[in-house]
Design a protein around this motif. Structure first.
Motif, mmCIF file in Angstrom:
data_model
loop_
_atom_site.group_PDB
_atom_site.id
_atom_site.type_symbol
_atom_site.label_atom_id
_atom_site.label_comp_id
_atom_site.label_asym_id
_atom_site.label_seq_id
_atom_site.Cartn_x
_atom_site.Cartn_y
_atom_site.Cartn_z
ATOM 1 N N GLN A 183 0.841 -1.212 0.000
ATOM 2 C CA GLN A 183 0.000 0.000 0.000
ATOM 3 C C GLN A 183 0.868 1.251 0.000
ATOM 4 N N PHE A 184 1.966 1.219 0.765
ATOM 5 C CA PHE A 184 2.880 2.364 0.731
ATOM 6 C C PHE A 184 3.528 2.506 -0.648
ATOM 7 N N ARG A 185 3.779 1.377 -1.323
ATOM 8 C CA ARG A 185 4.341 1.475 -2.685
ATOM 9 C C ARG A 185 3.346 2.160 -3.625
ATOM 10 N N MET A 186 2.067 1.813 -3.481
ATOM 11 C CA MET A 186 1.050 2.464 -4.325
ATOM 12 C C MET A 186 0.985 3.963 -4.018
ATOM 13 N N ALA A 187 1.050 4.293 -2.738
ATOM 14 C CA ALA A 187 1.007 5.711 -2.346
ATOM 15 C C ALA A 187 2.221 6.453 -2.899
ATOM 16 N N ARG A 188 3.393 5.823 -2.788
ATOM 17 C CA ARG A 188 4.608 6.483 -3.276
ATOM 18 C C ARG A 188 4.546 6.683 -4.789
ATOM 19 N N ASP A 189 4.050 5.669 -5.492
ATOM 20 C CA ASP A 189 3.925 5.789 -6.947
ATOM 21 C C ASP A 189 2.971 6.932 -7.303
ATOM 22 N N PHE A 190 1.864 7.032 -6.583
ATOM 23 C CA PHE A 190 0.891 8.109 -6.819
ATOM 24 C C PHE A 190 1.550 9.472 -6.586
ATOM 25 N N LEU A 191 2.243 9.616 -5.455
ATOM 26 C CA LEU A 191 2.866 10.918 -5.137
ATOM 27 C C LEU A 191 3.921 11.278 -6.176
ATOM 28 N N SER A 192 4.620 10.258 -6.702
ATOM 29 C CA SER A 192 5.690 10.536 -7.672
ATOM 30 C C SER A 192 5.125 11.054 -8.990
ATOM 31 N N ARG A 193 3.830 10.844 -9.222
ATOM 32 C CA ARG A 193 3.201 11.304 -10.473
ATOM 33 C C ARG A 193 2.556 12.686 -10.319
ATOM 34 N N ILE A 194 2.696 13.291 -9.151
ATOM 35 C CA ILE A 194 2.186 14.652 -8.934
ATOM 36 C C ILE A 194 3.282 15.645 -9.312
ATOM 37 N N ALA A 195 2.956 16.593 -10.185
ATOM 38 C CA ALA A 195 3.981 17.508 -10.700
ATOM 39 C C ALA A 195 4.424 18.564 -9.679
ATOM 40 N N PRO A 196 3.516 19.247 -8.972
ATOM 41 C CA PRO A 196 3.972 20.267 -8.007
ATOM 42 C C PRO A 196 4.625 19.604 -6.792
ATOM 43 N N PRO A 197 5.354 20.400 -5.996
ATOM 44 C CA PRO A 197 5.907 19.853 -4.747
ATOM 45 C C PRO A 197 4.783 19.321 -3.858
ATOM 46 N N VAL A 198 5.089 18.287 -3.087
ATOM 47 C CA VAL A 198 4.098 17.653 -2.206
ATOM 48 C C VAL A 198 4.616 17.689 -0.776
ATOM 49 N N MET A 199 3.745 18.008 0.166
ATOM 50 C CA MET A 199 4.081 17.779 1.573
ATOM 51 C C MET A 199 2.930 16.990 2.204
ATOM 52 N N ALA A 200 3.268 16.148 3.186
ATOM 53 C CA ALA A 200 2.256 15.270 3.774
ATOM 54 C C ALA A 200 2.462 15.146 5.269
ATOM 55 N N VAL A 201 1.366 14.819 5.947
ATOM 56 C CA VAL A 201 1.449 14.396 7.338
ATOM 57 C C VAL A 201 0.799 13.007 7.417
ATOM 58 N N ALA A 202 1.148 12.254 8.448
ATOM 59 C CA ALA A 202 0.634 10.888 8.583
ATOM 60 C C ALA A 202 -0.773 10.895 9.168
ATOM 61 N N GLY A 203 -1.530 9.817 8.877
ATOM 62 C CA GLY A 203 -2.833 9.593 9.500
ATOM 63 C C GLY A 203 -2.808 8.329 10.337
ATOM 64 N N ASN A 204 -3.885 8.074 11.068
ATOM 65 C CA ASN A 204 -3.917 6.888 11.930
ATOM 66 C C ASN A 204 -3.806 5.598 11.127
#
Ligand code: FE2
Ligand code: FE2
Length: 282
Positions: free
Chosen positions: A49-70
């Protein structure tokens, strides 16, 4: 003018696969300076699931910042949950749990609200709050981004994070102007402003951008355009029964004399009943 995409609760592993491409198209077409993700990037914090999330974030063009959820700490793997709860998140998403980004006149400060010792309920640590308030920029529009809302509408049957009430007062007193959150899978901004005792803070509670849980009724994300003391919000909504996002609906808020005001009728769910069903999980 600064444009920020606010996404939350992607829940990779229990997500709408058909909506991933339309979501990426909308995000990358939004002209955003920054994309902020307020937690629950995965459903069960599993490696795939983290691999899917990382792949998704890598396809976003602008800079990304995130915080964790439960949902980004393991629920069933107790040794990892207790000893290294953020190891998957740090590897796939971000080593920083409280990132900070400055975009033009807007300063976005991440706050970690996850309590690995609790299943859902969050916690605001006093030391994190001290660090956050010390990082506020007196000349900027300060936006605090965390997973758990610090205030709930009356219909919500969940507990607030520990120290939420004190945190909200302290964040407002310290000079922050906006709070971004998610977790409940239900949009609430105007309704929150109507009931809050902290009108100096515009609390923007995002819905879920991708979760496939039928009771959520709709997926959505928002584009926030900061224009001096005015925030224009575009809500991009994809009802569960539809294959993509509808044209955005617009809301506008302005801040005068330290108080936020709404400039449109209170929001109504695009899908009838959508705000009544999703409060009890997330
Ligand atoms: Fe959550
Ligand atoms: Fe969630």
């Amino acid at each position: 003018m600064t444009r920020i995409v606010h996404l939350s609760d992607l829940h990779f592993g229990y997500h709408r696969a058909d909506l991933v491409a339309p979501l990426l198209d909308r995000i990358n077409g939004a002209g955003a300076d920054l994309v902020v993700v307020t937690g629950d990037l995965t459903h069960r914090a599993r490696a795939a699931q983290f691999r899917m999330a990382r792949d998704f974030l890598s396809r976003i063009a602008p800079p990304v910042m995130a915080v964790a959820g439960n949902h980004d700490v393991p629920l069933y793997n107790l040794p990892v949950r207790l000893l290294a709860p953020y190891c998957g998140y740090r590897r796939a998403v971000s080593p920083a749990l409280a990132p900070l980004r400055q975009v033009g006149p807007v300063c976005v400060l991440g706050l970690n609200s996850v309590d690995p010792l609790a299943v859902q309920k969050g916690r605001i640590r006093r030391a994190d709050l001290r660090r956050l308030t010390a990082g506020l920029d007196g000349g900027a529009m300060n936006v605090v981004a965390l997973h758990h809302p610090l205030e709930h509408l009356p219909a919500v049957d969940k507990d607030l994070p520990r120290n939420a009430t004190q945190a909200l007062a302290r964040i407002e007193r310290a000079g922050a102007q906006v709070v971004l959150s998610g977790h409940l899978h239900v949009w609430a901004t105007d309704a929150m402003l109507e009931q809050t005792a902290h009108p100096g803070l515009l609390q923007i509670q995002a819905g879920t951008a991708l979760c496939a849980r039928p009771s959520d009724r709709q997926n959505e994300f928002a584009v926030l355009q900061f224009d001096g003391p005015v925030i224009h919000i575009e809500r991009h909504i994809a009802p569960m029964a539809e294959a993509g996002f509808r044209p955005p609906i617009h809301e506008r808020f302005s801040r005068q004399g330290g108080i936020w005001r709404a400039h449109q009728p209170p929001e109504t769910p695009i899908v009838p009943g959508a705000t009544e069903t999703a409060f009890s999980t997330a």
